[in-house]
Write a protein that holds these residues in place. Structure first.
Motif, PDB file in Angstrom:
ATOM      1  N   ILE A 149      -0.967   0.283  -5.851  1.00 16.93           N
ATOM      2  CA  ILE A 149      -1.856   0.420  -4.712  1.00 16.93           C
ATOM      3  C   ILE A 149      -2.896   1.433  -5.161  1.00 16.93           C
ATOM      4  N   TYR A 150      -4.105   0.981  -5.299  1.00 16.97           N
ATOM      5  CA  TYR A 150      -5.124   1.761  -5.990  1.00 16.97           C
ATOM      6  C   TYR A 150      -5.768   2.831  -5.114  1.00 16.97           C
ATOM      7  N   ASP A 178       2.532   3.828  -2.150  1.00 16.80           N
ATOM      8  CA  ASP A 178       3.187   3.461  -0.890  1.00 16.80           C
ATOM      9  C   ASP A 178       3.055   4.586   0.128  1.00 16.80           C
ATOM     10  N   VAL A 179       3.264   5.819  -0.331  1.00 16.11           N
ATOM     11  CA  VAL A 179       3.159   6.981   0.549  1.00 16.11           C
ATOM     12  C   VAL A 179       1.735   7.097   1.093  1.00 16.11           C
ATOM     13  N   LYS A 180       0.761   6.973   0.202  1.00 14.35           N
ATOM     14  CA  LYS A 180      -0.640   7.081   0.624  1.00 14.35           C
ATOM     15  C   LYS A 180      -1.038   5.946   1.560  1.00 14.35           C
ATOM     16  N   LEU A 181      -0.492   4.748   1.338  1.00  7.41           N
ATOM     17  CA  LEU A 181      -0.818   3.621   2.218  1.00  7.41           C
ATOM     18  C   LEU A 181      -0.309   3.871   3.635  1.00  7.41           C
ATOM     19  N   LEU A 182       0.923   4.369   3.772  1.00 10.92           N
ATOM     20  CA  LEU A 182       1.440   4.642   5.118  1.00 10.92           C
ATOM     21  C   LEU A 182       0.664   5.790   5.767  1.00 10.92           C
ATOM     22  N   LEU A 242      20.217  -3.295  -9.691  1.00 10.32           N
ATOM     23  CA  LEU A 242      20.015  -1.851  -9.843  1.00 10.32           C
ATOM     24  C   LEU A 242      18.852  -1.588 -10.784  1.00 10.32           C
ATOM     25  N   GLY A 243      17.993  -0.706 -10.371  1.00 11.67           N
ATOM     26  CA  GLY A 243      16.833  -0.358 -11.186  1.00 11.67           C
ATOM     27  C   GLY A 243      15.650  -1.307 -11.042  1.00 11.67           C
ATOM     28  N   VAL A 244      15.847  -2.385 -10.303  1.00  8.43           N
ATOM     29  CA  VAL A 244      14.761  -3.336 -10.080  1.00  8.43           C
ATOM     30  C   VAL A 244      13.986  -2.877  -8.844  1.00  8.43           C
ATOM     31  N   GLY A 245      12.716  -2.624  -9.009  1.00  8.42           N
ATOM     32  CA  GLY A 245      11.894  -2.200  -7.874  1.00  8.42           C
ATOM     33  C   GLY A 245      11.342  -3.399  -7.134  1.00  8.42           C
ATOM     34  N   MET A 246      10.708  -3.103  -6.046  1.00 10.28           N
ATOM     35  CA  MET A 246      10.031  -4.151  -5.295  1.00 10.28           C
ATOM     36  C   MET A 246       8.735  -3.571  -4.754  1.00 10.28           C
ATOM     37  N   PRO A 247       7.752  -4.404  -4.566  1.00 10.05           N
ATOM     38  CA  PRO A 247       6.466  -3.915  -4.058  1.00 10.05           C
ATOM     39  C   PRO A 247       6.576  -3.547  -2.575  1.00 10.05           C
ATOM     40  N   TYR A 248       6.834  -2.267  -2.312  1.00  7.92           N
ATOM     41  CA  TYR A 248       7.074  -1.830  -0.940  1.00  7.92           C
ATOM     42  C   TYR A 248       5.810  -1.866  -0.089  1.00  7.92           C
ATOM     43  N   GLY A 249       4.645  -1.977  -0.725  1.00  3.65           N
ATOM     44  CA  GLY A 249       3.409  -2.143   0.027  1.00  3.65           C
ATOM     45  C   GLY A 249       3.454  -3.383   0.902  1.00  3.65           C
ATOM     46  N   VAL A 250       4.212  -4.377   0.465  1.00  5.59           N
ATOM     47  CA  VAL A 250       4.385  -5.601   1.259  1.00  5.59           C
ATOM     48  C   VAL A 250       5.106  -5.271   2.569  1.00  5.59           C
ATOM     49  N   ALA A 251       6.151  -4.454   2.478  1.00  4.21           N
ATOM     50  CA  ALA A 251       6.894  -4.065   3.678  1.00  4.21           C
ATOM     51  C   ALA A 251       6.033  -3.202   4.596  1.00  4.21           C
TER      52      ALA A 251
END
Length: 146
Positions: free
Chosen positions: A24-25, A76-80, A121-130
């Motif tokens: 997330i830029y 993600d933090v900055k988006l919220l 385990l260790g697999v991330g996900m694009p939380y910006g979608v959530a």
């Protein structure tokens, strides 16, 4: 209305970049933050600016601990926080509840598609979608309650 359109455009851009590049830029977030503060000040004066600052702070605080613990990216933090700056603290709190529910559902999908919990385990996900999904649900709930 204008703030809702701006929010939806920003969320769409962030979802695309988060899914494609897992980023997330800042070049999307920072100008949008400036716009949030300027628009809220223009529409509500000093109280609008204050609400924007409080919303930003609440949005930032909600994901700061997961970020510090390594479970979330700074974008993600900055988006919220941006969601809070645009729409205020009540909206960002509501969005956060929906974000957590959508994030949990996405985590289950990741676990199932990766072959179970151990393989995930260790697999991330694009939380910006959530985050985007939570904000959109909150917007839809606000519209339907009017």
């Amino acid at each position: 209305m204008l703030i809702n359109v701006i929010l939806l455009v920003i969320l769409a851009v962030c979802v695309v970049t988060d899914v494609r590049k897992r980023k997330i830029y800042n070049k999307v977030i920072f100008p949008s933050l400036v716009a949030a503060f300027v628009l809220n000040t223009a529409m509500g004066g000093l109280s609008g600016f204050g609400e924007s600052i409080i919303g930003f702070s609440v949005g930032l605080a909600l994901l700061l601990i997961p970020y510090i613990l390594g479970g979330m990216g700074a974008g993600d933090v900055k988006l919220l926080a941006l969601v809070g700056a645009l729409k205020g603290y009540e909206f960002v709190l509501e969005s956060f509840i929906y974000t957590a529910l959508i994030g949990g559902l996405l985590a289950v999908v990741v676990i199932m598609t990766r072959g179970g919990f151990r393989m995930s385990l260790g697999v991330g996900m694009p939380y910006g979608v959530a985050i985007a999904g939570g904000a959109v649900v909150a917007l839809l709930m606000d519209v339907t309650l009017l």
